[in-house]
Design a protein around this motif. Structure first.
Motif, PDB file in Angstrom:
ATOM      1  N   ILE A  28       0.688  -1.427  -0.030  1.00 26.68           N
ATOM      2  CA  ILE A  28      -0.138   0.072  -0.039  1.00 26.68           C
ATOM      3  C   ILE A  28       1.097   1.131   0.270  1.00 26.68           C
ATOM      4  N   LYS A  29       0.478   2.292  -0.840  1.00 23.93           N
ATOM      5  CA  LYS A  29       1.315   3.632  -0.579  1.00 23.93           C
ATOM      6  C   LYS A  29       0.141   4.736  -0.798  1.00 23.93           C
ATOM      7  N   ASN A  30       0.668   5.710  -0.823  1.00 15.45           N
ATOM      8  CA  ASN A  30       0.500   7.292  -0.738  1.00 15.45           C
ATOM      9  C   ASN A  30      -1.247   6.960   0.922  1.00 15.45           C
ATOM     10  N   LEU A  31      -0.209   6.453   2.010  1.00 11.09           N
ATOM     11  CA  LEU A  31      -1.362   6.068   2.824  1.00 11.09           C
ATOM     12  C   LEU A  31      -0.964   7.541   4.140  1.00 11.09           C
ATOM     13  N   ASN A  32      -2.349   8.248   4.441  1.00 12.18           N
ATOM     14  CA  ASN A  32      -2.333   9.379   5.381  1.00 12.18           C
ATOM     15  C   ASN A  32      -0.884   9.079   6.381  1.00 12.18           C
ATOM     16  N   ASP A  33      -0.526  10.305   7.188  1.00 13.80           N
ATOM     17  CA  ASP A  33       0.404   9.823   7.833  1.00 13.80           C
ATOM     18  C   ASP A  33       0.383   9.556   9.514  1.00 13.80           C
ATOM     19  N   THR A  34      -1.664   9.440   9.515  1.00  7.99           N
ATOM     20  CA  THR A  34      -2.507   9.102  10.937  1.00  7.99           C
ATOM     21  C   THR A  34      -2.548   7.852  11.211  1.00  7.99           C
ATOM     22  N   ILE A  35      -2.170   6.941   9.527  1.00  5.33           N
ATOM     23  CA  ILE A  35      -2.780   5.588   9.789  1.00  5.33           C
ATOM     24  C   ILE A  35      -1.305   4.829  10.190  1.00  5.33           C
ATOM     25  N   GLU A  80      -7.245  -2.737  10.330  1.00  4.13           N
ATOM     26  CA  GLU A  80      -8.625  -2.588  10.752  1.00  4.13           C
ATOM     27  C   GLU A  80      -9.746  -2.513   9.310  1.00  4.13           C
ATOM     28  N   ILE A  81      -8.599  -1.403   8.394  1.00  4.17           N
ATOM     29  CA  ILE A  81      -8.948  -1.545   6.695  1.00  4.17           C
ATOM     30  C   ILE A  81      -9.201  -2.420   5.677  1.00  4.17           C
ATOM     31  N   PHE A  82      -8.371  -3.626   6.195  1.00  5.66           N
ATOM     32  CA  PHE A  82      -8.168  -4.715   5.773  1.00  5.66           C
ATOM     33  C   PHE A  82      -8.008  -6.068   6.185  1.00  5.66           C
ATOM     34  N   GLN A  83      -8.935  -5.894   7.082  1.00  6.88           N
ATOM     35  CA  GLN A  83      -9.474  -7.100   7.805  1.00  6.88           C
ATOM     36  C   GLN A  83     -10.562  -7.689   7.056  1.00  6.88           C
ATOM     37  N   LYS A  84     -11.064  -6.942   6.800  1.00  7.00           N
ATOM     38  CA  LYS A  84     -12.885  -7.788   6.060  1.00  7.00           C
ATOM     39  C   LYS A  84     -12.548  -8.313   5.113  1.00  7.00           C
ATOM     40  N   PHE A  85     -11.765  -8.213   4.284  1.00  7.24           N
ATOM     41  CA  PHE A  85     -11.494  -8.757   2.981  1.00  7.24           C
ATOM     42  C   PHE A  85     -10.526 -10.990   2.906  1.00  7.24           C
ATOM     43  N   GLY A  86     -10.081 -10.453   4.960  1.00  6.44           N
ATOM     44  CA  GLY A  86      -9.755 -12.144   4.863  1.00  6.44           C
ATOM     45  C   GLY A  86      -8.998 -12.360   6.475  1.00  6.44           C
ATOM     46  N   ARG A 111       7.586   8.168  12.883  1.00  8.26           N
ATOM     47  CA  ARG A 111       7.152   8.983  11.707  1.00  8.26           C
ATOM     48  C   ARG A 111       6.515   7.965  10.467  1.00  8.26           C
ATOM     49  N   SER A 112       5.286   7.703  10.161  1.00  8.50           N
ATOM     50  CA  SER A 112       4.885   7.113   8.661  1.00  8.50           C
ATOM     51  C   SER A 112       6.099   7.081   7.294  1.00  8.50           C
ATOM     52  N   LYS A 113       5.838   6.088   7.077  1.00  7.95           N
ATOM     53  CA  LYS A 113       6.887   6.877   5.529  1.00  7.95           C
ATOM     54  C   LYS A 113       6.297   6.232   4.262  1.00  7.95           C
ATOM     55  N   GLY A 114       3.892   6.387   4.992  1.00  6.85           N
ATOM     56  CA  GLY A 114       3.552   6.771   3.583  1.00  6.85           C
ATOM     57  C   GLY A 114       3.595   5.188   2.835  1.00  6.85           C
ATOM     58  N   CYS A 115       3.744   4.740   3.837  1.00 12.45           N
ATOM     59  CA  CYS A 115       3.358   3.277   2.726  1.00 12.45           C
ATOM     60  C   CYS A 115       3.533   1.791   3.528  1.00 12.45           C
ATOM     61  N   GLY A 116       2.622   0.847   4.122  1.00 14.76           N
ATOM     62  CA  GLY A 116       2.785  -0.290   4.375  1.00 14.76           C
ATOM     63  C   GLY A 116       2.775  -1.863   3.835  1.00 14.76           C
ATOM     64  N   PHE A 117       2.215  -2.620   4.404  1.00 11.67           N
ATOM     65  CA  PHE A 117       2.010  -3.987   3.583  1.00 11.67           C
ATOM     66  C   PHE A 117       0.719  -4.665   4.146  1.00 11.67           C
ATOM     67  N   VAL A 118       0.642  -5.782   3.862  1.00 12.15           N
ATOM     68  CA  VAL A 118      -0.807  -6.469   4.361  1.00 12.15           C
ATOM     69  C   VAL A 118      -0.078  -7.967   4.358  1.00 12.15           C
ATOM     70  N   GLN A 119      -0.404  -8.966   5.017  1.00 11.47           N
ATOM     71  CA  GLN A 119       0.144 -10.322   4.624  1.00 11.47           C
ATOM     72  C   GLN A 119      -1.415 -11.213   4.400  1.00 11.47           C
ATOM     73  N   PHE A 120      -1.948 -11.895   4.300  1.00  8.62           N
ATOM     74  CA  PHE A 120      -2.919 -12.303   3.968  1.00  8.62           C
ATOM     75  C   PHE A 120      -2.534 -13.752   3.920  1.00  8.62           C
ATOM     76  N   SER A 166      -6.491 -10.729  -3.593  1.00  9.75           N
ATOM     77  CA  SER A 166      -6.702 -10.053  -5.011  1.00  9.75           C
ATOM     78  C   SER A 166      -8.378  -9.209  -4.501  1.00  9.75           C
ATOM     79  N   ALA A 167      -9.486  -9.271  -3.774  1.00  8.58           N
ATOM     80  CA  ALA A 167     -10.141  -8.954  -3.226  1.00  8.58           C
ATOM     81  C   ALA A 167      -9.401  -7.180  -2.878  1.00  8.58           C
ATOM     82  N   ALA A 168      -8.717  -7.054  -2.144  1.00  9.71           N
ATOM     83  CA  ALA A 168      -8.667  -5.898  -1.178  1.00  9.71           C
ATOM     84  C   ALA A 168      -7.444  -5.189  -2.090  1.00  9.71           C
ATOM     85  N   ILE A 169      -7.203  -5.909  -3.274  1.00  9.22           N
ATOM     86  CA  ILE A 169      -6.758  -5.071  -4.504  1.00  9.22           C
ATOM     87  C   ILE A 169      -7.606  -4.515  -5.035  1.00  9.22           C
TER      88      ILE A 169
END
Length: 282
Positions: A94-101, A108-114, A128-137, A144-147
């Protein structure tokens, strides 16, 4: 199952610290910070056991991404090392995240997908956030559903970009060159375990059983692998300066070599086009 995995522990966390961190959770039975058997140093992960599955499930909700000794810890159901090695990584980047996330909000945003195995927002040394991150399902279908649903959607006032990561963005396997020949696997494991849980590690041997001067490390968490590269590359271990980088597949290495060869030939052709017979400018 009433046992939980606790990762991303500060190296100074003791069993007592871990117990005190979870004492507020009902049904706590026992805790354990895992340590190197020869040195006693923390491996930066541990386990917490409860009397009942429901207590453990509630502890994940309460303690995942909470802070212990200044570090956000990761609390989840444990996975056997063999399961991790067999599973195909189902990452989204994930890129371009708000620095408050932070990591908790991202999960919490991604948990509904699995089922999420790990989730992390990259941060700088000052937190401080670098504005990017990852989620491993757990499954590729979830990734794929999250994307499909979240790519180019607006989150926190910014349009985020969600997709499959490139090898340079998400990796867990590292290749280490220029090892002292007397560095053992135990010594290398002790050094690398400072950064997180290790799934596998090895130092290839020659026909006489001696070290070939290189090694590989496979971390469970890509963020741990990235931190290991940042900290260990060009650092000294023993008498030599290490070269630590993402381990590349054979096809990738061949591709890089061919690209370098083409660049070198192009530079040579360019130089010949501007040089006279004696090497001076034409």
């Amino acid at each position: 199952m009433a046992k939980l995995y606790v990762g991303d522990l500060h190296a100074d966390v003791t069993n007592l610290d871990l117990f005190n961190a979870f004492i507020e959770c009902e049904g706590l039975e026992a805790v354990l910070v895992c340590r190197d058997s020869s040195t006693g140093r923390s491996l930066c992960y541990g386990y917490v056991k409860f009397y009942h599955h429901d207590y453990a499930e509630r502890a994940i909700e309460v303690k995942n991404h909470s802070t212990l000794k200044g570090k956000a810890i990761r609390v989840s159901w444990p996975r056997r090392d063999s399961d991790v090695r067999r599973s195909k990584p189902a990452y989204v980047f994930i890129k371009n995240l708000n620095d408050t996330i932070d990591s908790a909000k991202l999960e919490e945003i991604f948990q509904k997908f699995g089922n999420i195995l790990s989730c992390k927002v990259a941060v700088s040394e000052d937190g401080r956030s670098k504005g990017c991150g990852f989620v491993q399902f757990e499954t590729e279908d979830s990734a794929s559903a999250a994307i499909e649903e979240l790519n180019e959607s607006e989150v926190g006032g910014k349009q985020i970009y969600v997709g499959k990561p490139s090898p340079d963005e998400i990796y867990t396997n590292l290749f280490i060159k220029n090892l002292d020949l007397d560095i053992s696997e135990e010594h290398l494991r002790e050094k690398c375990s400072e950064f997180g849980k290790i799934i596998s590690l090895g130092i290839p041997k020659d026909k006489n059983g001696g070290s070939k001067g290189s090694g590989y490390v496979n971390f469970e968490n890509p963020d741990d692998a990235r931190r290991a590269v940042e900290a260990m590359n060009e650092s000294k271990l023993g008498c030599k300066i290490l070269h630590v980088a993402r381990a590349q597949q054979k096809t990738e290495r061949k591709g890089v070599t061919r690209k370098e060869d083409r660049q070198a030939q192009s530079q040579l052709n360019h130089a010949q086009g501007f040089a006279g017979p004696t090497g001076s400018s034409a």
